[in-house]
Design an enzyme around this catalytic site. Structure first.
Site: not given
Ligand SMILES: *Cc1c(COP(=O)(O)O)cnc(C)c1O
Length: 363
Positions: A35, A256
């Protein structure tokens, strides 16, 4: 000459980390999470590597899944948040996207739709994260409904998500695992519990389907040194070059707000990377960078397109020298600590303005 700021993504590191995750999964299947553009690494490129070791992939949204399909990724893809509309359900059915059902509206849509072919559904149980999912006490009822539903095909998987798996020996994690196992007992269904920290550190959470994300990118999910996580290889190295060098006398300020003032005669290097690239603006003076492999520290605020670095103590610094912002030799966890965030956000925030270069291994 283009702007020298770029993210080098080491496909060999992605492969190595994915193999490690597959080993930890043992007899269970691996579902790499890609994702958010694979946490900034490039979803398509990462998915191509992970497909070699994994039975399926996971994303947050239908749009992300469609992007992968259109790029030739053939593995089944789980939509971690399920579907938001009836249209998405049709797309999921046609394109072999699996659906994480997390409420009655989604379940009702599946039960009442006509689909070109059956869709695989997972049931998300809320065992204590309290974001998404059904009451665990409904596991048997929901399982029966999916078994009876002609629109549903494939194996039914019962899933949950852990809130505190990155903390060792955590009571909340133990309670979530207990809750899940108690309510799913006796059901002929597969299980999916583990994210990265659980896969690495909670053997009881490993099951039929494991869903690691961040570890595949070589980032430890832990705030402490953990043995298995030490074997991960950072996949993304953010690089740039020194664009300008100047001497700043005692008492003069840099950047800045004049927040950094030279307390000694100082040499300041300007590097063309800033929050407009996704480098965290919250990173304060003192945040490390690597120049020719040596550590130096930010001096002054992060600008949109530039940072300034105190290189007074480094020998032979010259225009064009390579600067590492994070990755090989400087962990995203360390940068995240300085910037008051987590490594996940550091790479995920890298903006499209930064070109990604894919290498078989980082030089
Ligand atoms: C993002 C996500 C994962 C992966 O999590 P990590 O901590 O990056 O391994 C697994 N399960 C769900 C439901 C998620 O939303």
């Amino acid at each position: 000459m283009p702007r020298p700021t770029r993210a080098v993504v080491d496909l060999g590191a992605l492969d190595h980390n994915c193999k490690l995750a597959a080993e930890l999964s043992g007899a269970g299947a691996l579902m790499p999470v890609v994702k958010a553009n694979a946490y900034g690494h490039g979803a398509v490129e990462a998915a191509r590597v992970f497909e070699r070791h994994a039975a399926a992939l996971a994303v947050a949204s239908t749009e992300e899944a469609v992007t992968l399909r259109e790029s030739g990724i053939q593995a089944p893809i789980l939509l971690l948040q399920g579907i938001f509309s009836a249209d998405e359900l049709q797309i999921a059915s046609r394109q072999d996207f699996w659906i994480m059902l997390q409420n009655d509206a989604q379940l009702g849509l599946v039960e009442s739709s006509e689909l070109p072919r059956p869709v695989s559904c997972w049931i998300k149980l809320d065992t204590g994260m309290h974001r998404l999912g059904f009451l665990p006490s409904r596991a048997h009822e929901l399982h029966q409904r999916l078994q009876a539903c002609p629109q549903v095909g494939g194996d039914t998987v019962l899933a949950t998500h852990l809130a505190c798996a990155d903390e060792p020996d955590n009571a909340h994690t133990r309670a979530q695992l207990h809750c899940f196992l108690t309510h799913t007992e006796g059901l002929d269904a597969q299980h999916s519990i583990a994210n990265s920290p659980a896969l690495l550190a909670w053997p009881d959470a490993r099951s039929h389907w494991n869903r690691p994300g961040v570890m595949l990118y070589g980032q430890s999910p832990f705030a402490f040194e953990q043995d298995t996580a030490q074997k991960l290889q950072p996949a993304m190295t953010l690089l740039s070059e020194i664009q300008a060098l100047r001497d700043v006398p005692v008492g003069d300020s840099v950047g800045y707000g004049s927040s950094w003032v030279a307390s000694r005669p100082s040499r300041i290097a300007t590097v063309p990377v800033g929050y407009g690239d996704g480098y965290p603006r919250a990173a304060p003076s003192g945040t490390p960078v690597l120049i020719n492999g040596h550590r130096a520290a930010l001096a002054g605020r992060v600008s949109m397109d530039m940072i300034t670095v105190d290189v007074t103590d480094l020998p032979n610094v010259a225009l064009g020298d390579t600067v590492t912002l994070w990755g090989q030799g400087l962990s995203t966890n360390e940068i995240a600590d300085w910037a008051g965030t987590i490594s996940y956000e550091v790479t995920t925030r890298l903006l499209p303005r930064v070109p990604r270069e894919y290498r078989a291994s980082t030089p």
